[in-house]
Write a protein that holds these residues in place. Structure first.
Motif, PDB file in Angstrom:
ATOM      1  N   ASP A   1     -11.926  53.961   6.914  1.00 56.06           N
ATOM      2  CA  ASP A   1     -11.293  55.115   7.558  1.00 56.06           C
ATOM      3  C   ASP A   1     -11.855  56.403   6.964  1.00 56.06           C
TER       4      ASP A   1
ATOM      5  N   GLU B   1     -14.436  53.620  16.987  1.00 56.68           N
ATOM      6  CA  GLU B   1     -13.392  52.733  16.471  1.00 56.68           C
ATOM      7  C   GLU B   1     -12.472  52.276  17.593  1.00 56.68           C
ATOM      8  N   GLU B   2     -12.118  53.259  18.447  1.00 57.67           N
ATOM      9  CA  GLU B   2     -11.268  52.862  19.579  1.00 57.67           C
ATOM     10  C   GLU B   2     -11.983  51.838  20.487  1.00 57.67           C
TER      11      GLU B   2
ATOM     12  N   HIS C   1     -14.306  49.880  19.466  1.00 57.18           N
ATOM     13  CA  HIS C   1     -14.421  48.650  18.691  1.00 57.18           C
ATOM     14  C   HIS C   1     -13.161  47.819  18.797  1.00 57.18           C
ATOM     15  N   LYS C   2     -11.998  48.511  18.747  1.00 58.82           N
ATOM     16  CA  LYS C   2     -10.729  47.800  18.859  1.00 58.82           C
ATOM     17  C   LYS C   2     -10.553  47.202  20.257  1.00 58.82           C
TER      18      LYS C   2
ATOM     19  N   GLN D   1     -13.308  44.262  20.448  1.00 55.08           N
ATOM     20  CA  GLN D   1     -13.603  43.582  19.182  1.00 55.08           C
ATOM     21  C   GLN D   1     -13.847  42.092  19.396  1.00 55.08           C
TER      22      GLN D   1
ATOM     23  N   ARG E   1     -21.846  47.838  13.620  1.00 54.67           N
ATOM     24  CA  ARG E   1     -20.894  48.081  12.514  1.00 54.67           C
ATOM     25  C   ARG E   1     -21.583  48.784  11.347  1.00 54.67           C
TER      26      ARG E   1
END
Length: 705
Positions: A2, A83-84, A86-87, A90, A100
């Motif tokens: 983060d 990140e969003e 990635h989520k 995923q 990554r």
């Protein structure tokens, strides 16, 4: 990872670095402050130029860092989007390790950018602090002061360096003179040794006459040379002593210069101490100013207090002014008023002669010239009753003040400000002056009950129980500088006669004016418990001496006597006052001749008087009332003035050594003024006192008719 996990370590590192740089800056600032101004400021311009260049470089670096910060923010935004994403995918993109690793590299770049930002921010704060310190050091006043000190020290150093070559030359010359003197001493010693050997040869050649003569001639020449050398040696010794004295003076001068250097260093230290003391005093001034404001608020000096409450006790109507309340508007002749007074005294079974009443009345009338009327004598002779009954019969308000032995200031007459109650505690005299003043504003008294045209008589009972100079001297001086009644309406001319009153909390000051409608009298007892009156009081007052009674009449009862209920108008009273110019030429000539004789007598006695007393005597003579249809006999008031003004000033005069003066005085009274009773009383007292203490003391005269 983060992004927030990278920001916290960066902030902690920036904080630690900032604290370390602040400590370093404080350390260098302390060292810089301990340096002399001339040392610290010697290359200040170069330092400032370097710092400005360094600041410009840091600003350029800062702009680069800001660009990096913008890139970091953009990357952080991209990281958040990734990140969003990635989520969201995923599960589908678990095998995308390359993406990554890219995200991790971006986060590392963001962390590095944050660290660079912290370092740049810290360096910017450091340089800003250094720039502010340099700006403070470049204060023009401080630079000018430092330049003046440097120039002063440089000039003193140059002066010392200039004087050193001359001092060294004088020292070398003195050393050479000392060496020459030492050579002469050695030569003198050699000559002395040679003279000794010559004497030995003379003893061995005693048998050789011819050789002796030659040796004798040689010795004579040598002796002359020796004398010459001895004289030269003496002169050299004197010169040596002079050179030694000059060397000592030069050494003293060098020591003085060294002392001056030390003194200059001490002065510099003292200057630093004075600067520190000045700063401390400035802090104390600020503290005292704040304390003054607090005290002003506590004592009411800020002007916030209620003026009516502060003036309540001062503006209250005194009991002495309550009656008579009705003013007598119709004027009456002076003879009628005096007849009413005489009748009123007789009704009270008071045995005062008409001459005593006229004298007391006249002494009060001339308060422009004589501000005080004193009734003196032994206790119980009616000194206090005469002013009281006279005021009642005349329609004058009467205020009797009992003087106390502890009185020592004007506050005992007029009152004082009570700091506990925060009010002015006024006396009846202060209240009376407020209400009797015809020129004061209506704020101080009730306009519905004016007293400006009324009159009041203030009696200081047993006024010499305390020293009159302590509590009444200033008041008497104010009375003396009052303008005349015709000029009293001018506020500017009343200014010097105003008596200030200390009332804290009022927005404007309050002063009392002793108007001409307020008359002042006093009583004094002749005993061992009282104080004698000073010349200042005697010069400004008439002293009516009441003699001890020679016979005692049987007391009679006093019937009910009705007191007049109308107040005497002051304007009507002023109509009775006459100027000195009203005296005719013959009367003025008689008065001037008597005053001239009195001046000679008082000069012989060592008690001369001036114009004030002369004017007061003439005013008394001109204002003496005329009873009946006859004209004014100036001899009567002139005799009164000798008794009231001259004889009190002769108290303590040695009778025997001033016999001629007393003979002239008796001749003036008995022959020129035709007052044989008065002259015989003086002669009787002189005979008794000459055989007693030898000093003259006037004991008064009981007159009839």
């Amino acid at each position: 990872m983060d992004a927030s996990t990278l920001v916290f370590p960066a902030i902690s590192a920036m904080t630690a670095l900032a604290m370390m740089m602040s400590g370093i800056a404080v350390f260098f600032q302390i060292r810089r402050d301990r340096l002399p101004d001339a040392t610290r400021l010697e290359n200040v311009r170069e330092l400032r130029a370097q710092e400005e260049r360094l600041l410009a470089e840091r600003r350029a670096e800062l702009s680069i860092v800001e660009q990096k910060i913008q890139d970091r923010d953009r990357l952080i935004a991209q990281v958040s989007a990734l990140e969003e994403r990635h989520k969201a995918v995923q599960a589908e993109l678990a095998s995308l390790d390359a993406a990554r690793r890219e995200i991790e590299e971006v986060k590392e770049q963001a962390a590095a950018a944050a660290a660079d930002l912290a370092i740049a921010t810290q360096e910017l704060a450091k340089k800003s602090a250094e720039l502010e310190a340099l700006d403070a050091q470049l204060n023009p006043e401080r630079l000018a002061e430092a330049k003046r000190e440097v120039e002063k020290l440089s000039s003193e150093r140059a002066a010392l360096e200039t004087s050193l070559p001359s001092l060294r030359a004088e020292r070398d010359s003195a050393l050479r003179s000392i060496e020459a003197a030492r050579a002469l001493q050695a030569q003198h010693a050699a000559l002395a040794l040679e003279l000794s050997r010559t004497r030995e040869e003379l003893e061995g050649l005693a048998a050789k006459k011819g050789e002796l003569l030659e040796v004798e001639a040689s010795l004579r020449s040598r002796r002359d040379e020796t004398v010459r050398l001895a004289d030269e040696l003496d002169r050299s010794a004197a010169r040596r002593n002079a050179l030694l004295s000059e060397i000592s003076d030069l050494e003293d001068r060098v020591r003085q210069l060294q002392d001056q250097d030390e003194e200059r260093a001490k002065l510099k230290v003292e200057l630093d101490e004075q600067r520190l003391l000045r700063n401390q005093l400035a802090e104390q001034v600020e503290y005292l100013a704040a304390r003054k404001e607090r005290l002003a608020a506590e004592t009411g000096e800020g002007g916030g207090a209620d003026a009516s409450a502060l003036l309540e006790d001062l503006t209250r109507l005194p009991t002495s002014l309550e009656a008579p309340a009705t003013l007598r508007h119709a004027s009456r002749p002076e003879q009628e008023a005096l007849y009413a007074v005489t009748k009123y005294l007789q009704d009270h079974r008071l045995d005062y002669s008409a001459r005593t009443v006229d004298a007391f009345h006249t002494a009060l009338k001339i308060n422009d010239n004589t501000q005080l009327t004193v009734l003196a004598g032994v206790s119980g002779t009616g000194k206090s009753l005469l002013p009281r009954r006279y005021a009642e019969a005349m329609g004058i308000h009467f205020l009797q003040i009992a003087v106390e032995p502890r009185w020592d200031s004007p506050q005992d007459l007029l009152g004082f400000y009570n700091y506990i109650e925060k009010k002015y505690r006024a006396t009846d005299l202060a209240r009376l002056l407020v209400h009797m003043d015809p020129y004061s504003s209506s704020e101080l008294h009730d306009p519905r009950q004016p007293r400006g045209d009324h009159m009041a008589l203030v009696l200081l009972d047993e006024m010499n129980l305390a020293r009159v100079e302590y509590y009444f001297s200033e008041f008497l001086s104010r009375l003396e500088v009052r303008p005349t009644y015709a000029e009293a309406s001018d506020e500017r001319k009343r200014k010097d006669a105003m008596i200030p009153i200390d009332i804290r909390g009022l927005k404007k000051s309050v002063s009392l004016f002793p108007a001409h409608n307020v008359l002042f009298a006093g009583t004094m007892n002749d005993d061992e418990s009282t104080q004698a009156l000073s010349d200042k009081v005697l010069d400004r007052g008439n002293v009516l001496q009441f003699a001890a009674p020679r016979e005692f009449k049987k007391p009679t009862g006093i019937q009910n006597v009705e007191r007049p209920d109308q107040a005497q108008s002051f304007k009507s009273w002023r109509g009775w006052v006459r100027s000195v110019e009203s005296l005719g030429a013959a009367n003025r000539e008689t008065a001037d001749a008597a005053i001239g004789t009195l001046a000679e007598i008082m000069e012989d006695c060592g008690r001369p008087f001036g114009h004030r007393l002369r004017d007061a005597i003439l005013a008394y003579v001109a204002n003496y009332p005329v009873r009946g249809n006859g004209g004014l006999d100036v001899r009567v008031p002139l005799a009164d003035q000798i008794e009231f003004r001259i004889l009190p000033k002769l108290r303590g005069i040695d009778i025997q050594s001033h016999g001629n003066a007393f003979d002239k005085l008796k001749s003036l009274i008995g022959d020129d003024l035709s007052d044989q009773e008065f002259a015989e009383r003086i002669g009787d007292l002189l005979g008794k006192q000459e055989n007693g203490s030898g000093l003259f003391v006037w004991r008064g005269l009981t007159r009839r008719g």
